[in-house]
Design a protein around this motif. Structure first.
Motif, PDB file in Angstrom:
ATOM      1  N   LYS A 126      -0.626  -9.933  -5.687  1.00  0.00           N
ATOM      2  CA  LYS A 126       0.303  -8.793  -5.064  1.00  0.00           C
ATOM      3  C   LYS A 126       0.160  -7.719  -6.214  1.00  0.00           C
ATOM      4  N   TYR A 143      -3.597  -6.054  -6.849  1.00  0.00           N
ATOM      5  CA  TYR A 143      -3.786  -5.139  -5.730  1.00  0.00           C
ATOM      6  C   TYR A 143      -2.974  -3.979  -5.858  1.00  0.00           C
ATOM      7  N   THR A 176       0.926  -0.922  -0.035  1.00  0.00           N
ATOM      8  CA  THR A 176      -0.152   0.130   0.074  1.00  0.00           C
ATOM      9  C   THR A 176       0.901   1.234   0.070  1.00  0.00           C
TER      10      THR A 176
END
Length: 280
Positions: free
Chosen positions: A77, A80, A12
């Motif tokens: 991964k 995202y 993130t």
């Protein structure tokens, strides 16, 4: 669970860092280095679609290719990160529309357009992910060749950057080429720095207290080799171990206090393959 939370946090944060660098410093200056986002700048020039929306569409297409070739774990991964990057860019485009660069200093803006995405990309690559786009192509190249990820990115993004010279002029094109080369080398440098460990060779007369500290306090292992001093002819022990930088400081301080006669050789290394580090 802790490891998954850490990876999620890294995914993130690194993606948001890339989004800030790309939207505020790259898009507004028409810098065309950096894969899909660079290509998006070229496409946006036509007026058919915004750079942010084109990035979203192209990233989804390349993500499917990554899923087939690089596997589910990488694809999950990257999915995202890619979706978060694309959505963030689209939101920034609507919440904070940019009609011109933040400053009138192109070199300053270029520095941030290089550094922020390079840091974000390095973190993603280091945990087995990417932000999508041509990063996926670079990961495929790395899988089947011996090229470093930065050099692979240089190859995949070269022609996009070259096209920018014709669309936005030679000045912007040269800035973009400078950004391309610096970004490629910075990513390799950041990845090496993230993986940097300390390799210890400890020559001592009594290895037991040192090995006990390594095992019980640092929760690492070590290899002990019987050796002989070339000058004195006395029996010695050679302790071999690899530690993180923080662990290395603790071991060095412990040896200084408890085995002051020990002889230490400490070197930097970023290629550690084995249990506790990287898999083959």
């Amino acid at each position: 669970m802790k490891s998954k939370a850490k990876n999620f946090g890294l995914l993130t944060v690194s993606t948001l860092i890339m989004a800030v660098g790309t939207y505020f410093f790259k898009f507004t200056n028409n810098f065309t280095f950096g894969g899909i986002t660079g290509l998006a700048v070229l496409v946006a020039k036509t007026g058919v679609i915004s750079a942010s929306d084109f990035s979203f569409i192209a990233n989804m297409a390349l993500l499917l290719i990554g899923f087939v070739i690089l596997g589910k774990k990488f694809a999950a991964k990257t999915a995202y990160s890619s979706i978060l990057l694309s959505v963030t860019l689209s939101l920034l485009d609507r919440i904070c529309p940019m009609q011109q660069p933040l400053t009138n200093q192109p070199l300053l803006e270029l520095a941030f357009a290089i550094a922020l995405p390079a840091v974000g990309s390095a973190i993603l690559f280091n945990i087995g992910a990417s932000s999508g786009g041509t990063d996926i192509i670079a990961m495929i190249m790395k899988k089947y060749t011996s090229a470093d990820i930065g050099k692979a990115l240089l190859a995949t993004d070269f022609f996009i950057t070259l096209a920018g010279c014709f669309v936005f002029g030679i000045t912007t094109g040269l800035y973009s080429f400078l950004g391309l080369f610096l970004r490629s080398f910075m990513i390799d440098g950041f990845i090496e720095s993230l993986n940097l460990s300390k390799y210890f060779n400890v020559v001592c007369a009594d290895p037991e207290p040192i090995c006990k500290f390594i095992n019980d306090d640092l929760h690492r292992s070590a290899t002990v080799v019987l050796a002989q001093g070339a000058f004195s002819g006395d029996d010695k022990y050679l302790i071999l171990t690899v530690l993180s930088r923080i662990e290395a400081v603790r071991l060095r301080n412990f040896i200084k206090e408890n085995s002051p006669d020990a002889f230490l050789l400490i070197s930097n290394t970023s290629e550690i393959i084995g249990k506790g580090f990287h898999s083959i």
